[in-house]
Design an enzyme around this catalytic site. Structure first.
Site, PDB file in Angstrom:
ATOM      1  CG  PHE A 233      29.345   3.475  -5.450  1.00  0.00           C
ATOM      2  CD1 PHE A 233      29.951   2.348  -5.984  1.00  0.00           C
ATOM      3  CD2 PHE A 233      29.295   4.637  -6.202  1.00  0.00           C
ATOM      4  CE1 PHE A 233      30.500   2.389  -7.264  1.00  0.00           C
ATOM      5  CE2 PHE A 233      29.840   4.674  -7.482  1.00  0.00           C
ATOM      6  CZ  PHE A 233      30.440   3.545  -8.005  1.00  0.00           C
TER       7      PHE A 233
ATOM      8  CG  ASP B  12      22.544   4.135  -4.787  1.00  0.00           C
ATOM      9  OD1 ASP B  12      22.077   3.439  -5.712  1.00  0.00           O
ATOM     10  OD2 ASP B  12      23.540   4.865  -4.913  1.00  0.00           O
TER      11      ASP B  12
ATOM     12  CE1 TYR C  24      26.548   2.464 -14.681  1.00  0.00           C
ATOM     13  CE2 TYR C  24      25.425   4.546 -15.045  1.00  0.00           C
ATOM     14  CZ  TYR C  24      26.354   3.791 -14.351  1.00  0.00           C
ATOM     15  OH  TYR C  24      27.054   4.363 -13.328  1.00  0.00           O
ATOM     16  CE  LYS C  25      26.216   0.561 -11.366  1.00  0.00           C
ATOM     17  NZ  LYS C  25      26.301   1.275 -10.102  1.00  0.00           N
TER      18      LYS C  25
ATOM     19  NE  ARG D  23      31.354  -5.643  -9.150  1.00  0.00           N
ATOM     20  CZ  ARG D  23      30.865  -4.421  -9.317  1.00  0.00           C
ATOM     21  NH1 ARG D  23      30.392  -3.755  -8.279  1.00  0.00           N
ATOM     22  NH2 ARG D  23      30.877  -3.840 -10.492  1.00  0.00           N
TER      23      ARG D  23
HETATM   24  C1  LIG Z   1      27.028   2.444 -10.028  1.00  0.00           C
HETATM   25  C2  LIG Z   1      26.661   3.208  -8.821  1.00  0.00           C
HETATM   26  C3  LIG Z   1      26.466   4.593  -8.888  1.00  0.00           C
HETATM   27  C4  LIG Z   1      26.736   5.293 -10.186  1.00  0.00           C
HETATM   28  O1  LIG Z   1      26.597   6.642 -10.150  1.00  0.00           O
HETATM   29  P1  LIG Z   1      26.722   7.455 -11.508  1.00  0.00           P
HETATM   30  O2  LIG Z   1      26.341   8.816 -11.148  1.00  0.00           O
HETATM   31  O3  LIG Z   1      25.845   6.807 -12.516  1.00  0.00           O
HETATM   32  O4  LIG Z   1      28.145   7.360 -11.973  1.00  0.00           O
HETATM   33  C5  LIG Z   1      26.026   5.236  -7.743  1.00  0.00           C
HETATM   34  N1  LIG Z   1      25.820   4.567  -6.588  1.00  0.00           N
HETATM   35  C6  LIG Z   1      26.039   3.231  -6.502  1.00  0.00           C
HETATM   36  C7  LIG Z   1      25.802   2.522  -5.228  1.00  0.00           C
HETATM   37  C8  LIG Z   1      26.488   2.522  -7.609  1.00  0.00           C
HETATM   38  O5  LIG Z   1      26.711   1.212  -7.533  1.00  0.00           O
END
Ligand SMILES: *Cc1c(COP(=O)(O)O)cnc(C)c1O
Length: 408
Positions: free
Chosen positions: A138, A209, A234-235, A379
């Site tokens: 990501f 992560d 939040y996911k 997705r």
């Molecule tokens: C959603 C996501 C993030 C989100 O990071 P934020 O700091 O909350 O914006 C980070 N890493 C991965 C792999 C994600 O899917």
């Protein structure tokens, strides 16, 4: 896991699965709009039904009436804002195979990546210079590593490799391995235990992560011997937009230097000492004042998991994603990019489609909410807590209709 996927199941079969779904009762614990099949809980989890009342209580009673007195413990009133990060950490710990004092809650995933990677590099063998990561990680994970490395004078080589080549590149020059367990685009899931074992074998520190793992299936960080981890509130944890994220640090690393040494990670914040002295355990990774409103929402959202068997959660997730793939098998213009092998996927299914952006726009118009990811990915995230097998059937029907429309 020996879950089998039905071959292109009929609606009857799926209704029968719904009738004996051990998690069916969880759907009533969420507020979802009528006429919507929500396949985006991997991006923003749905609203747990108990959250609005909690937010109302925190706003009107704890903030509006008790005012500053809410920071300090008052068991009779059930309020104690200062301990809120620790209470939320304890609820989260069970979902990721951690002990409560190994989890810190607060800030965003990005900021926690910075804190955890700083700590990981600090405890790594000092002569090592490589940070190994997935080339398709990501973006924020890559950016944070780039920024931290620049701050450290460019001492490290950030080496992005294809997930398939990880083992080949995992040598004794690697200080830290920073990986996202489930690929946000393809939904491919890495074997956390196996990769962690390989990293340990060459003396590299691991940073996972868990953005698309926590709350989607059981994670066993301590069982795997993982060093550090971060994840998103939040996911799949349904903590609400911008919910606080989390950081895991294995107990053996609690003496690691704290890069963002703020007063709320101090052993005694209100002593107002001039010198930083870290709090016990992972609490030292909390930096500033806890975000009480969003922490309260996450706290209540996590209660939804209290009676959830994580094995049943994973079994249903595989059944939902497997059913979706079976229903869309062979549909022209759709190219599956998610591994069909149960062990190798998370809780999402992705397809390439030549007009993916337009296809998703039309799906959302029809009430089937998934998302588009560049360049050509459709997705779909499957949250076992609030989706039924019939939802999957209707969503797959809508996808087929739209794909046919776009070919005409
Ligand atoms: C959603 C996501 C993030 C989100 O990071 P934020 O700091 O909350 O914006 C980070 N890493 C991965 C792999 C994600 O899917």
């Amino acid at each position: 896991m020996t879950q089998t996927t039905p071959m292109r199941p009929t609606l009857d079969v799926l209704q029968a699965l719904d009738a004996r779904d051990p998690l069916a009762h969880k759907r009533a614990e969420f507020l979802l709009p009528l006429g919507v099949i929500y396949l985006d809980g991997n991006s923003l989890g749905a609203l747990p039904a108990a959250v609005p009342a909690r937010l109302d209580h925190v706003a009107r009673r704890e903030w509006g009436e008790a005012l500053i007195r809410s920071w300090t413990a008052d068991a009779a009133q059930g309020r104690d804002w200062m301990a809120l990060p620790d209470r939320v950490a304890a609820k989260l710990a069970r979902l990721i195979g951690a002990r409560p004092h190994e989890v810190a809650v607060g800030d965003s995933t990005s900021v926690n990546l910075f804190k955890a990677l700083s700590a990981a590099l600090a405890v790594a063998e000092p002569t090592r210079r490589v940070i190994l990561t997935d080339a398709d990680n990501f973006p924020t994970d890559l950016y944070v590593a780039q920024g931290l490395n620049a701050l450290l004078g460019g001492r490290y080589e950030l080496r992005p490799v294809a997930a398939a080549d990880l083992s080949a590149d995992l040598g004794t020059d690697v200080a830290a391995v920073m990986l996202t367990q489930v690929d946000y685009r393809t939904g491919e899931r890495l074997d956390l235990a196996a990769v962690t074992a390989q990293a340990r074998a060459v003396g590299a520190v691991t940073l996972w992560d868990l953005a698309h793992s926590a709350g989607a299936f059981e994670v066993d960080l301590n069982g795997a011997g993982a060093d550090f981890a971060v994840g998103c509130g939040y996911k799949y944890l349904n903590g609400g937009p911008g919910a606080p994220a989390f950081l895991f640090a294995a107990e053996r690393h609690h003496a690691a230097p704290v890069a963002l040494s703020g007063w709320m990670g101090h052993a005694d914040p209100f002593e107002m000492a001039r010198e930083y002295a870290p709090a016990a355990g992972a609490r030292r990774f909390v930096v500033g004042t806890p975000t009480v409103l969003s922490l309260s929402a996450l706290d209540t959202a996590l209660d939804v998991f209290a009676d959830v068997d994580l094995g049943a959660l994973r079994a249903k997730s595989l059944l939902l994603t497997g059913t979706f793939m079976a229903l869309l098998d062979g549909v022209p213009d759709l190219t599956l990019v998610t591994p069909a092998d149960h062990e190798r996927r998370g809780s999402q299914v992705s397809y390439r489609h030549p007009q993916a952006r337009e296809a998703m726009r039309r799906l959302v118009d029809r009430g089937v909410i998934g998302d588009f990811r560049t360049p050509d990915i459709l997705r779909f995230g499957f949250t076992p807590l609030y989706l039924s097998h019939q939802d999957v059937y209707h969503a797959a029907q809508a996808v087929q209709d739209i794909v046919r429309e776009l070919r005409a």
